[in-house]
Scaffold this motif. Sequence first.
Motif, PDB file in Angstrom:
ATOM      1  N   UNK A   5       0.840  -1.202   0.000  1.00 14.47           N
ATOM      2  CA  UNK A   5       0.000   0.000   0.000  1.00 14.47           C
ATOM      3  C   UNK A   5       0.872   1.248   0.000  1.00 14.47           C
ATOM      4  N   UNK A   6       2.162   1.079  -0.214  1.00 13.63           N
ATOM      5  CA  UNK A   6       3.112   2.192  -0.188  1.00 13.63           C
ATOM      6  C   UNK A   6       4.104   1.931  -1.312  1.00 13.63           C
ATOM      7  N   UNK A   7       4.695   2.997  -1.857  1.00 10.24           N
ATOM      8  CA  UNK A   7       5.705   2.791  -2.894  1.00 10.24           C
ATOM      9  C   UNK A   7       6.966   2.168  -2.315  1.00 10.24           C
ATOM     10  N   UNK A   8       7.857   1.711  -3.179  1.00 10.52           N
ATOM     11  CA  UNK A   8       9.183   1.283  -2.740  1.00 10.52           C
ATOM     12  C   UNK A   8       9.265  -0.116  -2.167  1.00 10.52           C
ATOM     13  N   UNK A   9       8.226  -0.958  -2.382  1.00 12.42           N
ATOM     14  CA  UNK A   9       8.314  -2.316  -1.843  1.00 12.42           C
ATOM     15  C   UNK A   9       9.029  -3.222  -2.853  1.00 12.42           C
ATOM     16  N   UNK A  10      10.350  -3.250  -2.753  1.00 12.35           N
ATOM     17  CA  UNK A  10      11.156  -3.938  -3.760  1.00 12.35           C
ATOM     18  C   UNK A  10      11.101  -5.454  -3.615  1.00 12.35           C
ATOM     19  N   UNK A  11      10.903  -5.949  -2.390  1.00  7.68           N
ATOM     20  CA  UNK A  11      10.843  -7.409  -2.196  1.00  7.68           C
ATOM     21  C   UNK A  11       9.630  -7.963  -2.941  1.00  7.68           C
ATOM     22  N   UNK A  12       8.489  -7.273  -2.824  1.00  8.76           N
ATOM     23  CA  UNK A  12       7.257  -7.688  -3.515  1.00  8.76           C
ATOM     24  C   UNK A  12       7.473  -7.633  -5.032  1.00  8.76           C
ATOM     25  N   UNK A  18      10.684 -11.829 -10.742  1.00  3.93           N
ATOM     26  CA  UNK A  18      11.626 -12.952 -10.697  1.00  3.93           C
ATOM     27  C   UNK A  18      13.073 -12.480 -10.922  1.00  3.93           C
ATOM     28  N   UNK A  19      13.460 -11.498 -10.147  1.00  4.83           N
ATOM     29  CA  UNK A  19      14.828 -10.966 -10.239  1.00  4.83           C
ATOM     30  C   UNK A  19      15.236 -10.474  -8.843  1.00  4.83           C
ATOM     31  N   UNK A  20      16.523 -10.183  -8.627  1.00  2.00           N
ATOM     32  CA  UNK A  20      16.910  -9.648  -7.309  1.00  2.00           C
ATOM     33  C   UNK A  20      16.349  -8.232  -7.111  1.00  2.00           C
ATOM     34  N   UNK A  21      16.079  -7.842  -5.859  1.00  2.00           N
ATOM     35  CA  UNK A  21      15.484  -6.510  -5.617  1.00  2.00           C
ATOM     36  C   UNK A  21      16.299  -5.371  -6.230  1.00  2.00           C
ATOM     37  N   UNK A  22      17.637  -5.509  -6.238  1.00  2.00           N
ATOM     38  CA  UNK A  22      18.403  -4.363  -6.757  1.00  2.00           C
ATOM     39  C   UNK A  22      18.405  -4.295  -8.290  1.00  2.00           C
ATOM     40  N   UNK A  23      17.752  -5.258  -8.940  1.00  2.00           N
ATOM     41  CA  UNK A  23      17.625  -5.169 -10.410  1.00  2.00           C
ATOM     42  C   UNK A  23      16.372  -4.378 -10.810  1.00  2.00           C
ATOM     43  N   UNK A  24      15.540  -4.057  -9.827  1.00  2.00           N
ATOM     44  CA  UNK A  24      14.288  -3.338 -10.120  1.00  2.00           C
ATOM     45  C   UNK A  24      14.577  -1.844 -10.282  1.00  2.00           C
ATOM     46  N   UNK A  25      14.049  -1.268 -11.331  1.00  2.00           N
ATOM     47  CA  UNK A  25      14.120   0.189 -11.496  1.00  2.00           C
ATOM     48  C   UNK A  25      12.850   0.757 -10.849  1.00  2.00           C
ATOM     49  N   UNK A  26      13.042   1.435  -9.728  1.00  2.00           N
ATOM     50  CA  UNK A  26      11.906   1.780  -8.875  1.00  2.00           C
ATOM     51  C   UNK A  26      11.396   3.203  -9.120  1.00  2.00           C
ATOM     52  N   UNK A  27      10.244   3.304  -9.762  1.00  2.00           N
ATOM     53  CA  UNK A  27       9.578   4.600  -9.950  1.00  2.00           C
ATOM     54  C   UNK A  27       8.459   4.779  -8.930  1.00  2.00           C
ATOM     55  N   UNK A  28       8.286   3.790  -8.051  1.00  2.00           N
ATOM     56  CA  UNK A  28       7.119   3.825  -7.166  1.00  2.00           C
ATOM     57  C   UNK A  28       7.330   4.664  -5.910  1.00  2.00           C
ATOM     58  N   UNK A 322       2.074  -4.913 -13.769  1.00  2.00           N
ATOM     59  CA  UNK A 322       2.581  -6.297 -13.836  1.00  2.00           C
ATOM     60  C   UNK A 322       3.449  -6.496 -15.079  1.00  2.00           C
ATOM     61  N   UNK A 323       2.981  -5.948 -16.215  1.00  2.00           N
ATOM     62  CA  UNK A 323       3.736  -6.117 -17.460  1.00  2.00           C
ATOM     63  C   UNK A 323       5.065  -5.384 -17.386  1.00  2.00           C
ATOM     64  N   UNK A 324       5.047  -4.184 -16.847  1.00  2.00           N
ATOM     65  CA  UNK A 324       6.306  -3.430 -16.726  1.00  2.00           C
ATOM     66  C   UNK A 324       7.297  -4.171 -15.827  1.00  2.00           C
ATOM     67  N   UNK A 330      10.582  -2.886 -14.219  1.00  2.00           N
ATOM     68  CA  UNK A 330      10.329  -1.499 -13.807  1.00  2.00           C
ATOM     69  C   UNK A 330       9.097  -1.495 -12.904  1.00  2.00           C
ATOM     70  N   UNK A 331       9.223  -0.778 -11.772  1.00  2.00           N
ATOM     71  CA  UNK A 331       8.107  -0.725 -10.810  1.00  2.00           C
ATOM     72  C   UNK A 331       7.468   0.658 -10.810  1.00  2.00           C
ATOM     73  N   UNK A 332       6.166   0.709 -11.126  1.00  2.00           N
ATOM     74  CA  UNK A 332       5.412   1.960 -10.972  1.00  2.00           C
ATOM     75  C   UNK A 332       4.459   1.788  -9.787  1.00  2.00           C
ATOM     76  N   UNK A 333       3.969   2.907  -9.269  1.00  2.00           N
ATOM     77  CA  UNK A 333       3.074   2.853  -8.100  1.00  2.00           C
ATOM     78  C   UNK A 333       1.634   2.802  -8.602  1.00  2.00           C
ATOM     79  N   UNK A 334       0.972   1.648  -8.412  1.00  2.00           N
ATOM     80  CA  UNK A 334      -0.448   1.651  -8.751  1.00  2.00           C
ATOM     81  C   UNK A 334      -1.176   2.468  -7.683  1.00  2.00           C
ATOM     82  N   UNK A 335      -2.411   2.823  -7.959  1.00  2.00           N
ATOM     83  CA  UNK A 335      -3.126   3.694  -7.016  1.00  2.00           C
ATOM     84  C   UNK A 335      -4.318   2.979  -6.398  1.00  2.00           C
ATOM     85  N   UNK A 336      -4.230   1.646  -6.314  1.00  2.00           N
ATOM     86  CA  UNK A 336      -5.354   0.880  -5.766  1.00  2.00           C
ATOM     87  C   UNK A 336      -5.612   1.221  -4.302  1.00  2.00           C
TER      88      UNK A 336
END
Length: 371
Positions: A5-12, A18-28, A322-324, A330-336
């Motif tokens: 429910x918050x941006x920046x959740x790299x483990x999720x 299916x990659x290590x957390x530091x491979x995620x490009x975090x825009x969230x 999910x597709x991104x 790449x992680x974007x912040x959904x607004x659910x």
Amino acid sequence: MRQPAHGGNLAWAAALADCPPDAILDFSASISPLGPPSSAIAAIVSQLSNLRHYPDPNYSELRLALSHFHQLPPEWILPGNGSAELLTLIGRELSQLAATMLMTPAFGDYYRTLAVHNAKVLEFPLDLGARELGVRKQGGQKRDVFLSSPHLPIPASQGCGLLLNNPHNPTGRLFSRESILPYLEQFALVVVDEAFMDFVPPDEEQSLISVVPEYGNLVVLRSLTKFYSLPGLRLGYAIAHPDYLTKWQLWRDPWPVNTLAAAAAIAALEAQEFQEQTWKWLPPARNQLFQGLTDLPGLQPENSAANFLLVESKQSTSQLQQKLLKQHQILIRDCLSFKELGDRFFRIAVRSDTDNQRLLAALKLVLSAEC
Ligand SMILES: Cc1ncc(COP(=O)(O)O)c(C=O)c1O
């Protein structure tokens, strides 16, 4: 793993991609890509040998630095373990009032603190369709500044609180100082969370800090998390009448701010070059990202005064997310978690030019595959 429910959740995100957390490009998470300032890191290193001592319980040096920074007496400033810690204390204060008016969509932590203290909440939605509400003004360096007004109704009963966020997360709207001032006459307590105000250049900012001494019912909250890229350190502060701050200090544990955070904060406040670099970087980077999004089919970003953009999408945002993640890491912040926004909006941080271009290219691919 549960949807965050918050941006920046790299483990999720990493589990999904299916990659290590530091491979995620975090825009969230809306954190500046420029920091932390090197002087803040140096200050942390210089204090390592002091970890064997307790911090100063009054944080005199830090309060003095904040006092110089904001031109206010130190007794009017209370540092905390992130502004989230201070929000917990403020929630308790607000719960003692008849009700608290909350402008929505609202940062999720407001609901946490108000609920935990059984505060009565009156939600007042921002007019999300009214993009044109923003008044275009010429800011410093001849930039367009969009100033809006919360347009809140006057509370039916006296003795209510108001919790506002300026610039507003998640829309990025900047409310003019003048549009908030009348609420100080109508509400028993007005809390303005300015976690993103540092991003607004000094000649355009709309902070209420300078009027705190005139209004015993005004609390301004600030954070070093976003602007100085220090979310892991935890440093925020409240500016309010000393009577409030003295009481809140008794409500919490001693030494909430650790020695390293206090030293880094002092250095960050003095990092003028870093601050100027940020004000120079953000407007063109945000404009470029805004334009790139506008050029993509089915996306409509909002004008923002902060380091993030809220984007309306014709397509389901959770599917886009999910597709991104799966195709581009790449992680974007959904607004659910913002019930007023749901699946038709997402929020992204403004990052470096290279990262922003990578996001735009990935979005283009994902969106064109949908057509
Ligand atoms: C509007 C707003 N206020 C406060 C916070 C909390 O910041 P801190 O890291 O200082 O606790 C956040 C974090 O996302 C935020 O978005």
